[in-house]
Motif scaffolding. Sequence first.
Motif, PDB file in Angstrom:
ATOM      1  N   GLY A  45      51.946  26.953  18.725  1.00 37.38           N
ATOM      2  CA  GLY A  45      51.950  27.807  19.910  1.00 37.38           C
ATOM      3  C   GLY A  45      50.642  28.556  19.999  1.00 37.38           C
ATOM      4  O   GLY A  45      49.649  28.172  19.371  1.00 37.38           O
ATOM      5  N   THR A  46      50.639  29.647  20.749  1.00 35.69           N
ATOM      6  CA  THR A  46      49.444  30.480  20.807  1.00 35.69           C
ATOM      7  C   THR A  46      49.464  31.452  19.630  1.00 35.69           C
ATOM      8  O   THR A  46      50.500  31.656  18.993  1.00 35.69           O
ATOM      9  CB  THR A  46      49.381  31.287  22.114  1.00 35.69           C
ATOM     10  OG1 THR A  46      50.445  32.250  22.122  1.00 35.69           O
ATOM     11  CG2 THR A  46      49.463  30.389  23.336  1.00 35.69           C
ATOM     12  N   VAL A  47      48.327  32.042  19.363  1.00 41.86           N
ATOM     13  CA  VAL A  47      48.240  33.030  18.286  1.00 41.86           C
ATOM     14  C   VAL A  47      49.252  34.146  18.525  1.00 41.86           C
ATOM     15  O   VAL A  47      49.996  34.533  17.612  1.00 41.86           O
ATOM     16  CB  VAL A  47      46.804  33.595  18.173  1.00 41.86           C
ATOM     17  CG1 VAL A  47      46.750  34.746  17.194  1.00 41.86           C
ATOM     18  CG2 VAL A  47      45.823  32.508  17.774  1.00 41.86           C
ATOM     19  N   ALA A  48      49.317  34.659  19.745  1.00 43.61           N
ATOM     20  CA  ALA A  48      50.230  35.767  20.061  1.00 43.61           C
ATOM     21  C   ALA A  48      51.690  35.357  19.845  1.00 43.61           C
ATOM     22  O   ALA A  48      52.476  36.122  19.271  1.00 43.61           O
ATOM     23  CB  ALA A  48      50.021  36.243  21.493  1.00 43.61           C
ATOM     24  N   GLU A  49      52.069  34.156  20.274  1.00 39.99           N
ATOM     25  CA  GLU A  49      53.448  33.692  20.102  1.00 39.99           C
ATOM     26  C   GLU A  49      53.824  33.612  18.628  1.00 39.99           C
ATOM     27  O   GLU A  49      54.924  34.039  18.232  1.00 39.99           O
ATOM     28  CB  GLU A  49      53.627  32.315  20.741  1.00 39.99           C
ATOM     29  CG  GLU A  49      53.587  32.314  22.237  1.00 39.99           C
ATOM     30  CD  GLU A  49      53.496  30.908  22.826  1.00 39.99           C
ATOM     31  OE1 GLU A  49      53.737  30.785  24.036  1.00 39.99           O
ATOM     32  OE2 GLU A  49      53.162  29.944  22.101  1.00 39.99           O
ATOM     33  N   LEU A  50      52.921  33.087  17.829  1.00 40.43           N
ATOM     34  CA  LEU A  50      53.224  32.929  16.406  1.00 40.43           C
ATOM     35  C   LEU A  50      53.225  34.262  15.669  1.00 40.43           C
ATOM     36  O   LEU A  50      54.015  34.457  14.743  1.00 40.43           O
ATOM     37  CB  LEU A  50      52.262  31.932  15.769  1.00 40.43           C
ATOM     38  CG  LEU A  50      52.376  30.502  16.328  1.00 40.43           C
ATOM     39  CD1 LEU A  50      51.384  29.584  15.647  1.00 40.43           C
ATOM     40  CD2 LEU A  50      53.794  29.971  16.189  1.00 40.43           C
ATOM     41  N   ILE A  51      52.372  35.188  16.079  1.00 42.30           N
ATOM     42  CA  ILE A  51      52.408  36.532  15.492  1.00 42.30           C
ATOM     43  C   ILE A  51      53.751  37.182  15.797  1.00 42.30           C
ATOM     44  O   ILE A  51      54.391  37.761  14.917  1.00 42.30           O
ATOM     45  CB  ILE A  51      51.238  37.396  15.995  1.00 42.30           C
ATOM     46  CG1 ILE A  51      49.923  36.912  15.390  1.00 42.30           C
ATOM     47  CG2 ILE A  51      51.470  38.883  15.679  1.00 42.30           C
ATOM     48  CD1 ILE A  51      48.683  37.585  15.940  1.00 42.30           C
ATOM     49  N   ARG A  52      54.206  37.075  17.047  1.00 41.13           N
ATOM     50  CA  ARG A  52      55.520  37.623  17.424  1.00 41.13           C
ATOM     51  C   ARG A  52      56.630  36.984  16.584  1.00 41.13           C
ATOM     52  O   ARG A  52      57.555  37.664  16.139  1.00 41.13           O
ATOM     53  CB  ARG A  52      55.795  37.378  18.909  1.00 41.13           C
ATOM     54  CG  ARG A  52      55.392  38.494  19.781  1.00 41.13           C
ATOM     55  CD  ARG A  52      55.898  38.290  21.217  1.00 41.13           C
ATOM     56  NE  ARG A  52      54.764  38.516  22.081  1.00 41.13           N
ATOM     57  CZ  ARG A  52      54.023  37.585  22.655  1.00 41.13           C
ATOM     58  NH1 ARG A  52      54.325  36.333  22.533  1.00 41.13           N
ATOM     59  NH2 ARG A  52      53.003  37.909  23.396  1.00 41.13           N
ATOM     60  N   PHE A  53      56.551  35.671  16.385  1.00 38.38           N
ATOM     61  CA  PHE A  53      57.562  34.957  15.610  1.00 38.38           C
ATOM     62  C   PHE A  53      57.627  35.480  14.176  1.00 38.38           C
ATOM     63  O   PHE A  53      58.708  35.778  13.663  1.00 38.38           O
ATOM     64  CB  PHE A  53      57.272  33.447  15.631  1.00 38.38           C
ATOM     65  CG  PHE A  53      58.289  32.635  14.895  1.00 38.38           C
ATOM     66  CD1 PHE A  53      59.490  32.313  15.497  1.00 38.38           C
ATOM     67  CD2 PHE A  53      58.045  32.195  13.608  1.00 38.38           C
ATOM     68  CE1 PHE A  53      60.448  31.567  14.815  1.00 38.38           C
ATOM     69  CE2 PHE A  53      58.981  31.450  12.920  1.00 38.38           C
ATOM     70  CZ  PHE A  53      60.186  31.129  13.527  1.00 38.38           C
ATOM     71  N   VAL A  54      56.467  35.575  13.527  1.00 37.36           N
ATOM     72  CA  VAL A  54      56.427  36.055  12.137  1.00 37.36           C
ATOM     73  C   VAL A  54      56.921  37.495  12.054  1.00 37.36           C
ATOM     74  O   VAL A  54      57.713  37.839  11.169  1.00 37.36           O
ATOM     75  CB  VAL A  54      55.004  35.919  11.536  1.00 37.36           C
ATOM     76  CG1 VAL A  54      54.906  36.617  10.190  1.00 37.36           C
ATOM     77  CG2 VAL A  54      54.614  34.456  11.413  1.00 37.36           C
ATOM     78  N   MET A  55      56.494  38.340  12.977  1.00 35.30           N
ATOM     79  CA  MET A  55      56.891  39.751  12.931  1.00 35.30           C
ATOM     80  C   MET A  55      58.366  39.946  13.273  1.00 35.30           C
ATOM     81  O   MET A  55      58.940  40.979  12.946  1.00 35.30           O
ATOM     82  CB  MET A  55      55.998  40.582  13.858  1.00 35.30           C
ATOM     83  CG  MET A  55      54.538  40.623  13.413  1.00 35.30           C
ATOM     84  SD  MET A  55      54.299  41.189  11.712  1.00 35.30           S
ATOM     85  CE  MET A  55      54.851  42.880  11.851  1.00 35.30           C
ATOM     86  N   GLY A  56      58.979  38.948  13.884  1.00 35.52           N
ATOM     87  CA  GLY A  56      60.412  39.007  14.174  1.00 35.52           C
ATOM     88  C   GLY A  56      61.279  38.598  12.990  1.00 35.52           C
ATOM     89  O   GLY A  56      62.497  38.760  13.016  1.00 35.52           O
ATOM     90  N   MET A  57      60.660  38.075  11.947  1.00 36.22           N
ATOM     91  CA  MET A  57      61.394  37.684  10.736  1.00 36.22           C
ATOM     92  C   MET A  57      61.700  38.918   9.899  1.00 36.22           C
ATOM     93  O   MET A  57      61.026  39.946  10.026  1.00 36.22           O
ATOM     94  CB  MET A  57      60.530  36.761   9.874  1.00 36.22           C
ATOM     95  CG  MET A  57      60.250  35.429  10.447  1.00 36.22           C
ATOM     96  SD  MET A  57      59.195  34.529   9.263  1.00 36.22           S
ATOM     97  CE  MET A  57      59.140  32.972  10.077  1.00 36.22           C
ATOM     98  N   PRO A  58      62.684  38.812   9.015  1.00 33.77           N
ATOM     99  CA  PRO A  58      62.906  39.906   8.066  1.00 33.77           C
ATOM    100  C   PRO A  58      61.634  40.144   7.249  1.00 33.77           C
ATOM    101  O   PRO A  58      60.928  39.188   6.887  1.00 33.77           O
ATOM    102  CB  PRO A  58      64.032  39.389   7.168  1.00 33.77           C
ATOM    103  CG  PRO A  58      64.700  38.320   7.966  1.00 33.77           C
ATOM    104  CD  PRO A  58      63.645  37.727   8.850  1.00 33.77           C
TER     105      PRO A  58
END
Length: 92
Positions: A45-58
């Motif tokens: 995905g985009t950098v922003a999408e993947l940052i959001r994904f990681v930060m949404g993890m525990p």
Amino acid sequence: MSDTPSTIEASETSSRSYPWDDTADLHRCEDGGGLFHNFKTIRSGTVAELIRFVMGMPEERQDDYAIEKAGDHTLRIGEIRNLFRRADFPAA
């Protein structure tokens, strides 16, 4: 006379925004970057999408992942968290 720009009164902060829309891949850190590293992409995905994904993890799982940004730059969790906190981080 030189065409090289002067550094007099140069700003230390860049006026350019971070390339949030650059393409990137999410990898588990234990992938190690070996020969088949690119075949172990978990998500793209985009950098922003993947940052959001990681930060949404525990929080205890976030350290297990890294984002490989176009241009061969790997974002580890410290840089991911810093980018997520930036004022110009795009809203979802």
